[in-house]
Design a protein around this motif. Sequence first.
Motif, PDB file in Angstrom:
ATOM      1  N   GLU A 108      15.788 -67.740  -0.099  1.00 34.10           N
ATOM      2  CA  GLU A 108      15.628 -66.625   0.842  1.00 34.10           C
ATOM      3  C   GLU A 108      16.860 -65.734   0.837  1.00 34.10           C
ATOM      4  O   GLU A 108      16.751 -64.508   0.887  1.00 34.10           O
ATOM      5  N   LEU A 109      18.026 -66.360   0.775  1.00 37.76           N
ATOM      6  CA  LEU A 109      19.262 -65.583   0.740  1.00 37.76           C
ATOM      7  C   LEU A 109      19.359 -64.787  -0.554  1.00 37.76           C
ATOM      8  O   LEU A 109      19.773 -63.626  -0.562  1.00 37.76           O
ATOM      9  N   THR A 110      18.950 -65.390  -1.653  1.00 36.52           N
ATOM     10  CA  THR A 110      18.970 -64.689  -2.934  1.00 36.52           C
ATOM     11  C   THR A 110      18.016 -63.493  -2.903  1.00 36.52           C
ATOM     12  O   THR A 110      18.358 -62.392  -3.361  1.00 36.52           O
ATOM     13  N   ALA A 111      16.812 -63.683  -2.330  1.00 31.84           N
ATOM     14  CA  ALA A 111      15.845 -62.586  -2.245  1.00 31.84           C
ATOM     15  C   ALA A 111      16.366 -61.479  -1.339  1.00 31.84           C
ATOM     16  O   ALA A 111      16.201 -60.279  -1.648  1.00 31.84           O
ATOM     17  N   TRP A 118      18.865 -53.538  -4.133  1.00 27.95           N
ATOM     18  CA  TRP A 118      17.901 -52.495  -4.483  1.00 27.95           C
ATOM     19  C   TRP A 118      18.022 -51.301  -3.536  1.00 27.95           C
ATOM     20  O   TRP A 118      17.976 -50.157  -3.973  1.00 27.95           O
ATOM     21  N   LEU A 119      18.184 -51.568  -2.219  1.00 26.68           N
ATOM     22  CA  LEU A 119      18.353 -50.475  -1.261  1.00 26.68           C
ATOM     23  C   LEU A 119      19.624 -49.681  -1.553  1.00 26.68           C
ATOM     24  O   LEU A 119      19.652 -48.461  -1.411  1.00 26.68           O
ATOM     25  N   ASN A 120      20.664 -50.372  -1.967  1.00 31.64           N
ATOM     26  CA  ASN A 120      21.915 -49.693  -2.290  1.00 31.64           C
ATOM     27  C   ASN A 120      21.769 -48.849  -3.557  1.00 31.64           C
ATOM     28  O   ASN A 120      22.330 -47.757  -3.658  1.00 31.64           O
ATOM     29  N   PRO A 131       9.926 -52.974  -4.487  1.00 29.29           N
ATOM     30  CA  PRO A 131       8.890 -53.544  -5.345  1.00 29.29           C
ATOM     31  C   PRO A 131       8.785 -55.064  -5.252  1.00 29.29           C
ATOM     32  O   PRO A 131       7.837 -55.643  -5.751  1.00 29.29           O
ATOM     33  N   GLY A 132       9.768 -55.734  -4.660  1.00 23.45           N
ATOM     34  CA  GLY A 132       9.780 -57.196  -4.649  1.00 23.45           C
ATOM     35  C   GLY A 132       8.995 -57.760  -3.609  1.00 23.45           C
ATOM     36  O   GLY A 132       8.086 -58.222  -3.236  1.00 23.45           O
TER      37      GLY A 132
END
Length: 132
Positions: A108-111, A118-120, A131-132
């Motif tokens: 969960e932390l990795t995701a 991605w937001l950055n 997309p994830g």
Amino acid sequence: MKGLWTPAWIARHVLAVVLASGCLVLGWWQFSRAQEGNSISWGYMFEWPVFAAFVVFLWWREVQLARKKGLAEKPAEEQAERLPGSAVTVGRPVRVATNSASAEDDPELTAYNDYLAWLNANPGARPSDYPG
């Protein structure tokens, strides 16, 4: 008692006297203004002596703490002289931060970190565009 007459303590004593007397003078000034007809000065007339009392209270408290600290240090020094090498110190417990789980162990932390990356990388994108 010598500890209360160091240059730093003399400056504190002088500062306490200046602040307390300054507050009392300002209270007297507000009293004279209140008698001239300024109605809000009646409140300030009672407020300034409270400030002076607070300064005196803080000064007294600091003096008492310094005296207690000075008295508490003397027996420890005498004990260390009597029993060399057997001084016992008691302090607050120290908590050491440990890393219980790494990022690879927690999917969960990795995701979440991938999502933040991605937001950055896409500053204009909305969170719903991920997309994830």
